[in-house]
Design an enzyme around this catalytic site. Structure first.
Site, PDB file in Angstrom:
ATOM      1  N   ASP A   1      27.751  19.933   6.352  1.00  0.00           N
ATOM      2  CA  ASP A   1      29.090  20.491   6.320  1.00  0.00           C
ATOM      3  C   ASP A   1      29.664  20.254   7.727  1.00  0.00           C
ATOM      4  O   ASP A   1      28.907  19.979   8.658  1.00  0.00           O
ATOM      5  CB  ASP A   1      28.972  21.984   6.000  1.00  0.00           C
ATOM      6  CG  ASP A   1      30.286  22.699   6.101  1.00  0.00           C
ATOM      7  OD1 ASP A   1      31.245  22.255   5.463  1.00  0.00           O
ATOM      8  OD2 ASP A   1      30.353  23.713   6.837  1.00  0.00           O
ATOM      9  N   LEU A   2      30.973  20.352   7.875  1.00  0.00           N
ATOM     10  CA  LEU A   2      31.549  20.093   9.203  1.00  0.00           C
ATOM     11  C   LEU A   2      31.922  21.388   9.943  1.00  0.00           C
ATOM     12  O   LEU A   2      31.271  21.779  10.920  1.00  0.00           O
ATOM     13  CB  LEU A   2      32.788  19.202   9.060  1.00  0.00           C
ATOM     14  CG  LEU A   2      33.514  18.888  10.367  1.00  0.00           C
ATOM     15  CD1 LEU A   2      32.695  17.990  11.268  1.00  0.00           C
ATOM     16  CD2 LEU A   2      34.861  18.224  10.075  1.00  0.00           C
ATOM     17  N   ASP A   3      32.949  22.050   9.410  1.00  0.00           N
ATOM     18  CA  ASP A   3      33.457  23.252  10.083  1.00  0.00           C
ATOM     19  C   ASP A   3      32.410  24.351  10.091  1.00  0.00           C
ATOM     20  O   ASP A   3      31.964  24.795   9.040  1.00  0.00           O
ATOM     21  CB  ASP A   3      34.710  23.775   9.362  1.00  0.00           C
ATOM     22  CG  ASP A   3      35.884  22.811   9.449  1.00  0.00           C
ATOM     23  OD1 ASP A   3      35.961  22.087  10.445  1.00  0.00           O
ATOM     24  OD2 ASP A   3      36.712  22.805   8.533  1.00  0.00           O
TER      25      ASP A   3
ATOM     26  N   ARG B   1      42.126  24.321   1.389  1.00  0.00           N
ATOM     27  CA  ARG B   1      43.347  24.855   1.997  1.00  0.00           C
ATOM     28  C   ARG B   1      44.183  25.632   0.972  1.00  0.00           C
ATOM     29  O   ARG B   1      44.656  26.730   1.236  1.00  0.00           O
ATOM     30  CB  ARG B   1      44.159  23.696   2.580  1.00  0.00           C
ATOM     31  CG  ARG B   1      45.087  24.098   3.689  1.00  0.00           C
ATOM     32  CD  ARG B   1      45.845  22.891   4.214  1.00  0.00           C
ATOM     33  NE  ARG B   1      44.988  21.833   4.708  1.00  0.00           N
ATOM     34  CZ  ARG B   1      45.423  20.608   5.017  1.00  0.00           C
ATOM     35  NH1 ARG B   1      46.703  20.299   4.884  1.00  0.00           N
ATOM     36  NH2 ARG B   1      44.581  19.688   5.453  1.00  0.00           N
TER      37      ARG B   1
ATOM     38  N   GLU C   1      24.845  24.219   5.749  1.00  0.00           N
ATOM     39  CA  GLU C   1      26.107  24.903   5.421  1.00  0.00           C
ATOM     40  C   GLU C   1      26.251  26.232   6.153  1.00  0.00           C
ATOM     41  O   GLU C   1      25.279  26.943   6.325  1.00  0.00           O
ATOM     42  CB  GLU C   1      26.126  25.227   3.922  1.00  0.00           C
ATOM     43  CG  GLU C   1      27.075  24.442   3.093  1.00  0.00           C
ATOM     44  CD  GLU C   1      28.549  24.608   3.423  1.00  0.00           C
ATOM     45  OE1 GLU C   1      28.932  25.588   4.073  1.00  0.00           O
ATOM     46  OE2 GLU C   1      29.325  23.735   3.020  1.00  0.00           O
ATOM     47  N   ASP C   2      27.490  26.558   6.546  1.00  0.00           N
ATOM     48  CA  ASP C   2      27.722  27.868   7.173  1.00  0.00           C
ATOM     49  C   ASP C   2      28.444  28.838   6.238  1.00  0.00           C
ATOM     50  O   ASP C   2      28.630  29.997   6.594  1.00  0.00           O
ATOM     51  CB  ASP C   2      28.565  27.728   8.447  1.00  0.00           C
ATOM     52  CG  ASP C   2      30.006  27.370   8.124  1.00  0.00           C
ATOM     53  OD1 ASP C   2      30.225  26.437   7.321  1.00  0.00           O
ATOM     54  OD2 ASP C   2      30.921  28.023   8.649  1.00  0.00           O
TER      55      ASP C   2
ATOM     56  N   THR D   1      35.035  24.751  14.344  1.00  0.00           N
ATOM     57  CA  THR D   1      36.461  24.767  13.989  1.00  0.00           C
ATOM     58  C   THR D   1      36.786  25.972  13.119  1.00  0.00           C
ATOM     59  O   THR D   1      37.963  26.263  12.904  1.00  0.00           O
ATOM     60  CB  THR D   1      36.851  23.467  13.270  1.00  0.00           C
ATOM     61  OG1 THR D   1      35.766  23.097  12.431  1.00  0.00           O
ATOM     62  CG2 THR D   1      37.151  22.356  14.237  1.00  0.00           C
TER      63      THR D   1
ATOM     64  N   LYS E   1      34.367  23.598  -3.038  1.00  0.00           N
ATOM     65  CA  LYS E   1      33.180  24.449  -3.032  1.00  0.00           C
ATOM     66  C   LYS E   1      33.603  25.850  -3.508  1.00  0.00           C
ATOM     67  O   LYS E   1      34.694  26.267  -3.143  1.00  0.00           O
ATOM     68  CB  LYS E   1      32.608  24.571  -1.602  1.00  0.00           C
ATOM     69  CG  LYS E   1      32.183  23.244  -0.987  1.00  0.00           C
ATOM     70  CD  LYS E   1      31.904  23.428   0.512  1.00  0.00           C
ATOM     71  CE  LYS E   1      31.680  22.094   1.198  1.00  0.00           C
ATOM     72  NZ  LYS E   1      31.535  22.191   2.657  1.00  0.00           N
TER      73      LYS E   1
ATOM     74  N   ASN F   1      40.832  17.188   7.192  1.00  0.00           N
ATOM     75  CA  ASN F   1      40.931  16.735   8.587  1.00  0.00           C
ATOM     76  C   ASN F   1      39.580  16.270   9.142  1.00  0.00           C
ATOM     77  O   ASN F   1      39.452  16.036  10.335  1.00  0.00           O
ATOM     78  CB  ASN F   1      41.454  17.887   9.460  1.00  0.00           C
ATOM     79  CG  ASN F   1      42.857  18.320   9.051  1.00  0.00           C
ATOM     80  OD1 ASN F   1      43.774  17.501   9.005  1.00  0.00           O
ATOM     81  ND2 ASN F   1      43.023  19.591   8.728  1.00  0.00           N
TER      82      ASN F   1
ATOM     83  N   ALA G   1      34.853  20.235   3.034  1.00  0.00           N
ATOM     84  CA  ALA G   1      36.046  20.517   2.234  1.00  0.00           C
ATOM     85  C   ALA G   1      37.318  20.123   2.985  1.00  0.00           C
ATOM     86  O   ALA G   1      38.398  20.087   2.416  1.00  0.00           O
ATOM     87  CB  ALA G   1      36.099  22.001   1.906  1.00  0.00           C
TER      88      ALA G   1
HETATM   89  P1  B16 Z   1      41.561  21.603   5.900  1.00  0.00           P
HETATM   90  P2  B16 Z   1      34.020  22.660   5.748  1.00  0.00           P
HETATM   91  C1  B16 Z   1      36.441  23.704   5.290  1.00  0.00           C
HETATM   92  O1  B16 Z   1      35.614  22.794   5.969  1.00  0.00           O
HETATM   93  C2  B16 Z   1      36.635  24.976   6.081  1.00  0.00           C
HETATM   94  O2  B16 Z   1      35.426  25.695   6.192  1.00  0.00           O
HETATM   95  C3  B16 Z   1      37.657  25.845   5.395  1.00  0.00           C
HETATM   96  O3  B16 Z   1      37.872  27.022   6.138  1.00  0.00           O
HETATM   97  C4  B16 Z   1      38.954  25.040   5.238  1.00  0.00           C
HETATM   98  O4  B16 Z   1      39.937  25.806   4.546  1.00  0.00           O
HETATM   99  C5  B16 Z   1      38.667  23.755   4.472  1.00  0.00           C
HETATM  100  O5  B16 Z   1      37.681  23.026   5.154  1.00  0.00           O
HETATM  101  C6  B16 Z   1      39.894  22.895   4.319  1.00  0.00           C
HETATM  102  O6  B16 Z   1      40.235  22.417   5.582  1.00  0.00           O
HETATM  103  O7  B16 Z   1      42.691  22.573   5.890  1.00  0.00           O
HETATM  104  O8  B16 Z   1      41.268  21.024   7.273  1.00  0.00           O
HETATM  105  O9  B16 Z   1      41.698  20.531   4.844  1.00  0.00           O
HETATM  106  O10 B16 Z   1      33.437  23.939   6.248  1.00  0.00           O
HETATM  107  O11 B16 Z   1      33.798  22.400   4.290  1.00  0.00           O
HETATM  108  O12 B16 Z   1      33.675  21.486   6.638  1.00  0.00           O
HETATM  109 MG    MG Z   2      31.798  25.126   6.925  1.00  0.00          MG
END
Ligand code: B16
Ligand code: MG
Length: 219
Positions: free
Chosen positions: A9-11, A49, A169-170, A17, A145, A118, A115
């Site tokens: 996972d990224l964020d 989002r 995953e966080d 982030t 997810k 960006n 998800a």
């Molecule tokens: P964006 P991940 C997710 O990234 C975030 O955890 C979540 O908070 C966010 O709403 C989602 O990406 C969409 O992000 O607005 O940048 O498209 O944790 O799956 O890497």
């Molecule tokens: Mg995450």
């Protein structure tokens, strides 16, 4: 040597982030008279989002037009991107690079499973793009997810069976997605929040090379 598919996972896993999402969503919510806590914010992690804004509106019992919905999503993303703009390699979470390099050294295929729409910009910012064999993000999937689509797509891109994949995953939603996909789920964060994960670590500094080797050799 055995091969597993390693999906990150990224964020909140590779970079923090999650804190920027929180700041941007909270600021946005406040403009329409809604507030929420860090505890509620856990429910926004890993969630798309669109789904995030739906949840915030539900918390504040607000209903808005489709046009306003799109406008608010745009505002949130602009604000979020202003934080991203200042990011650099110093924002890679502790020992993420060590684990990525260890997997590369052991010839293990690596994919992103995020998800976020960006994700690619962020990976470029922190100069980690080259470490990944595949990238699957919010632009590629239609189901967010806890639907397992993003991880199943990542497994397919790596050409590895789902039950031979490991997911870091966080988020609660992400751990659930990994479990539904029949993958080994590794929670990064609070063990109480991520209690459904197969393993939980506070961060990558707690993950040893020996543990990675055990994962690779697991049946
Ligand atoms: P964006 P991940 C997710 O990234 C975030 O955890 C979540 O908070 C966010 O709403 C989602 O990406 C969409 O992000 O607005 O940048 O498209 O944790 O799956 O890497
Ligand atoms: Mg995450």
């Amino acid at each position: 040597m055995n091969k597993k598919g390693f999906i990150f996972d990224l964020d909140g896993v590779i970079v923090d982030t999650a804190k920027y999402h929180f700041l941007a969503w909270r600021k946005l919510a406040n403009t329409i008279g809604v507030d929420f806590t860090e505890v509620q914010n856990e429910q926004l992690k890993g969630v798309s989002r669109v789904r995030s804004l739906q949840k915030i509106l539900a918390w504040g019992k607000k209903s808005i037009s489709e046009e306003q919905f799109a406008q608010l999503m745009g505002m949130k993303n602009e604000d979020y991107l202003s934080y991203i703009d200042g990011m650099g390699q110093d924002e890679i979470l502790p020992d993420v690079s060590r684990i990525l390099d260890c997997l590369i050294e052991k010839n293990q295929p690596i994919s992103l499973g995020s998800a976020s729409k960006n994700a690619r910009i962020i990976l470029e910012k922190v100069a980690l793009r080259d470490k990944f064999d595949a990238i699957v993000d919010g632009n590629d999937v239609s189901n967010a997810k806890p639907d397992p689509e993003v991880f199943l797509m990542a497994a397919k891109s790596l050409n590895i069976a789902a039950d031979k994949c490991v997911v870091f995953e966080d988020s609660v939603a992400g751990v659930e997605a990994a479990n539904v996909a029949d993958m080994i789920s590794i929670g990064i964060g609070d063990a109480e929040i991520l209690h459904e994960a197969d393993y939980v670590f506070n961060d990558f500094t707690e993950i040893s090379t020996q543990f990675i080797e055990e994962l690779i050799n697991k049946k």
